[in-house]
Design a protein around this motif. Structure first.
Motif, PDB file in Angstrom:
ATOM      1  N   ILE A   1      51.154  35.642  43.601  1.00  0.00           N
ATOM      2  CA  ILE A   1      51.651  36.897  43.429  1.00  0.00           C
ATOM      3  C   ILE A   1      52.697  37.008  42.011  1.00  0.00           C
ATOM      4  O   ILE A   1      52.756  37.779  41.265  1.00  0.00           O
ATOM      5  CB  ILE A   1      52.234  37.342  44.600  1.00  0.00           C
ATOM      6  CG1 ILE A   1      51.282  37.552  45.753  1.00  0.00           C
ATOM      7  CG2 ILE A   1      53.293  38.513  44.448  1.00  0.00           C
ATOM      8  CD1 ILE A   1      52.008  37.763  47.240  1.00  0.00           C
TER       9      ILE A   1
ATOM     10  N   GLU B   1      50.907  37.787  38.965  1.00  0.00           N
ATOM     11  CA  GLU B   1      50.753  39.146  38.776  1.00  0.00           C
ATOM     12  C   GLU B   1      51.715  40.064  38.375  1.00  0.00           C
ATOM     13  O   GLU B   1      51.809  40.943  37.514  1.00  0.00           O
ATOM     14  CB  GLU B   1      49.699  39.549  39.859  1.00  0.00           C
ATOM     15  CG  GLU B   1      48.532  38.988  39.845  1.00  0.00           C
ATOM     16  CD  GLU B   1      47.491  39.429  38.741  1.00  0.00           C
ATOM     17  OE1 GLU B   1      47.521  40.336  38.254  1.00  0.00           O
ATOM     18  OE2 GLU B   1      46.792  38.507  38.216  1.00  0.00           O
TER      19      GLU B   1
ATOM     20  N   LYS C   1      52.786  39.584  34.714  1.00  0.00           N
ATOM     21  CA  LYS C   1      51.868  40.073  33.896  1.00  0.00           C
ATOM     22  C   LYS C   1      52.094  41.593  34.089  1.00  0.00           C
ATOM     23  O   LYS C   1      52.114  42.386  32.945  1.00  0.00           O
ATOM     24  CB  LYS C   1      50.385  39.625  34.199  1.00  0.00           C
ATOM     25  CG  LYS C   1      50.054  38.320  33.838  1.00  0.00           C
ATOM     26  CD  LYS C   1      48.412  37.965  33.990  1.00  0.00           C
ATOM     27  CE  LYS C   1      48.040  37.809  35.325  1.00  0.00           C
ATOM     28  NZ  LYS C   1      46.664  37.444  35.597  1.00  0.00           N
ATOM     29  N   GLY C   2      52.284  42.135  35.078  1.00  0.00           N
ATOM     30  CA  GLY C   2      52.605  43.552  35.236  1.00  0.00           C
ATOM     31  C   GLY C   2      53.805  44.256  34.488  1.00  0.00           C
ATOM     32  O   GLY C   2      53.703  44.998  33.897  1.00  0.00           O
TER      33      GLY C   2
ATOM     34  N   THR D   1      48.956  34.680  28.243  1.00  0.00           N
ATOM     35  CA  THR D   1      49.712  35.811  28.539  1.00  0.00           C
ATOM     36  C   THR D   1      50.420  36.065  27.466  1.00  0.00           C
ATOM     37  O   THR D   1      50.819  37.368  27.299  1.00  0.00           O
ATOM     38  CB  THR D   1      50.249  35.778  29.734  1.00  0.00           C
ATOM     39  OG1 THR D   1      51.079  34.801  29.955  1.00  0.00           O
ATOM     40  CG2 THR D   1      49.285  35.574  31.054  1.00  0.00           C
TER      41      THR D   1
ATOM     42  N   THR E   1      45.260  35.219  47.008  1.00  0.00           N
ATOM     43  CA  THR E   1      45.708  34.199  45.981  1.00  0.00           C
ATOM     44  C   THR E   1      45.054  32.892  46.303  1.00  0.00           C
ATOM     45  O   THR E   1      44.284  32.924  47.362  1.00  0.00           O
ATOM     46  CB  THR E   1      47.200  34.072  45.955  1.00  0.00           C
ATOM     47  OG1 THR E   1      47.607  33.687  47.513  1.00  0.00           O
ATOM     48  CG2 THR E   1      47.993  35.530  45.941  1.00  0.00           C
TER      49      THR E   1
ATOM     50  N   ASP F   1      45.433  42.662  47.176  1.00  0.00           N
ATOM     51  CA  ASP F   1      45.059  42.213  45.574  1.00  0.00           C
ATOM     52  C   ASP F   1      46.763  42.093  45.273  1.00  0.00           C
ATOM     53  O   ASP F   1      47.488  43.001  45.282  1.00  0.00           O
ATOM     54  CB  ASP F   1      44.593  43.402  44.752  1.00  0.00           C
ATOM     55  CG  ASP F   1      44.315  42.946  43.598  1.00  0.00           C
ATOM     56  OD1 ASP F   1      45.070  42.408  42.742  1.00  0.00           O
ATOM     57  OD2 ASP F   1      43.265  43.472  42.952  1.00  0.00           O
ATOM     58  N   PRO F   2      47.037  40.830  44.246  1.00  0.00           N
ATOM     59  CA  PRO F   2      48.289  40.453  44.095  1.00  0.00           C
ATOM     60  C   PRO F   2      48.758  41.696  43.076  1.00  0.00           C
ATOM     61  O   PRO F   2      50.012  42.056  43.017  1.00  0.00           O
ATOM     62  CB  PRO F   2      48.025  39.187  43.374  1.00  0.00           C
ATOM     63  CG  PRO F   2      46.840  38.836  43.038  1.00  0.00           C
ATOM     64  CD  PRO F   2      46.072  39.789  44.295  1.00  0.00           C
ATOM     65  N   ARG F   3      48.038  42.474  42.421  1.00  0.00           N
ATOM     66  CA  ARG F   3      48.352  43.544  41.813  1.00  0.00           C
ATOM     67  C   ARG F   3      48.921  44.721  42.284  1.00  0.00           C
ATOM     68  O   ARG F   3      49.956  45.356  41.814  1.00  0.00           O
ATOM     69  CB  ARG F   3      47.067  44.006  40.738  1.00  0.00           C
ATOM     70  CG  ARG F   3      46.788  42.946  39.598  1.00  0.00           C
ATOM     71  CD  ARG F   3      45.419  43.487  39.038  1.00  0.00           C
ATOM     72  NE  ARG F   3      44.392  43.599  39.866  1.00  0.00           N
ATOM     73  CZ  ARG F   3      42.939  43.859  39.602  1.00  0.00           C
ATOM     74  NH1 ARG F   3      42.762  44.173  38.356  1.00  0.00           N
ATOM     75  NH2 ARG F   3      41.974  43.921  40.552  1.00  0.00           N
TER      76      ARG F   3
ATOM     77  N   ALA G   1      52.544  43.889  42.536  1.00  0.00           N
ATOM     78  CA  ALA G   1      53.151  44.047  41.223  1.00  0.00           C
ATOM     79  C   ALA G   1      53.513  45.511  40.901  1.00  0.00           C
ATOM     80  O   ALA G   1      54.580  45.853  40.384  1.00  0.00           O
ATOM     81  CB  ALA G   1      52.165  43.552  40.059  1.00  0.00           C
ATOM     82  N   HIS G   2      52.483  46.424  41.420  1.00  0.00           N
ATOM     83  CA  HIS G   2      52.760  47.856  41.274  1.00  0.00           C
ATOM     84  C   HIS G   2      54.282  48.198  42.238  1.00  0.00           C
ATOM     85  O   HIS G   2      54.990  49.122  41.616  1.00  0.00           O
ATOM     86  CB  HIS G   2      51.785  48.715  41.915  1.00  0.00           C
ATOM     87  CG  HIS G   2      50.291  48.658  40.991  1.00  0.00           C
ATOM     88  ND1 HIS G   2      50.427  48.375  39.582  1.00  0.00           N
ATOM     89  CD2 HIS G   2      49.171  48.570  41.302  1.00  0.00           C
ATOM     90  CE1 HIS G   2      49.106  48.236  39.194  1.00  0.00           C
ATOM     91  NE2 HIS G   2      48.183  48.488  40.392  1.00  0.00           N
TER      92      HIS G   2
END
Length: 240
Positions: free
Chosen positions: A14, A17, A20-21, A47, A182, A207-209, A212-213
């Motif tokens: 997590i 992500e 990265k987010g 990244t 994960t 989803d780990p994204r 992030a959101h």
């Protein structure tokens, strides 16, 4: 001004992500790691996100690292407390080391990191802190008295610090993910994964994204009215 965001445990799962987010959204991200040097360097190379190593369970290491980051990148305006470990075993067999290791890494680390960044945030009149908890800190789980206690403690910590910090323009919130796809979940035997999946109303792992959101929403400059909140992202598996 580009805000500096520190994500503990920010090179895997997590945390990766989230790193990265935030990087994609234009924040100046620094991802913390502890022991996995090879993985952290690979994450950095893939990244372009700077990585810094320190043990979040060590107060002095946290203090020194935040000062180092401020010198290199600027003052820390955003902190995501994501680092965590598990040492699963039922309580009547749990050695004291399994208790202390999890409490220190998962809960005391929140004090260590927040204590080092709060004074600067208060002086500047802005700060965003997001503590990554867990569904098991809300619902409990067999074999996780240590982990559940640490994650539940994180929620009380979040509320108290939110009350202290709101007048200074600082928000403090928590996110409690459910079972997210994960490496940790992927390592669980498939038969067990199927049982877990069957208990999630949406019928899948997270989803780990998606985590992030949620972090991006909570750290936004215009998210000042959301503080002391616990956001459950678990596919409907646990509703409080």
């Amino acid at each position: 001004m580009t805000r500096v965001a520190v994500i503990t445990g920010g090179t895997r799962g997590i945390g990766a992500e989230v790193s990265k987010g935030l990087h994609k959204a234009g924040y100046k991200v620094v991802a913390n790691y502890h022991r996995n040097v090879e993985g952290a360097e690979r994450f950095r190379d893939e990244t372009g996100i700077p990585v810094e190593s320190w043990n979040v369970a060590d107060y002095d290491a946290c203090d020194e690292s935040v000062l180092r980051i401020a010198d290199k990148y600027g003052p820390v305006d955003i902190l995501i407390n994501n680092a965590g470990i598990t040492r699963d075993v039922v309580l009547h067999r749990m050695p004291k080391e399994a208790w202390h290791d999890v409490i220190e890494t998962n809960l005391t680390s929140c004090y260590n990191m927040c204590r080092t960044v709060i004074p600067g945030m208060r002086e500047r009149g802005f700060g965003r802190i997001v503590n990554i908890g867990s569904i098991n800190g809300q619902a409990g789980q067999v074999g996780q008295c240590n982990y559940a206690a640490a994650k539940a403690g994180m929620l009380g910590f979040t509320k108290a610090l939110a009350l202290e910090s709101a007048p200074k323009g600082i928000t403090v919130n928590a996110i409690c993910p459910g079972y997210v796809d994960t490496e940790m979940v992927q390592a669980v035997p498939e038969k067990v994964r199927e049982v877990i999946r069957s208990r999630i109303p949406v019928g899948r792992f997270g989803d780990p994204r998606e985590i992030a959101h949620a972090v991006l929403f909570l750290i936004a400059d215009d998210a000042m009215f959301c503080t002391g909140a616990t956001l459950a992202i678990n596919g409907g598996q646990y509703m409080s």
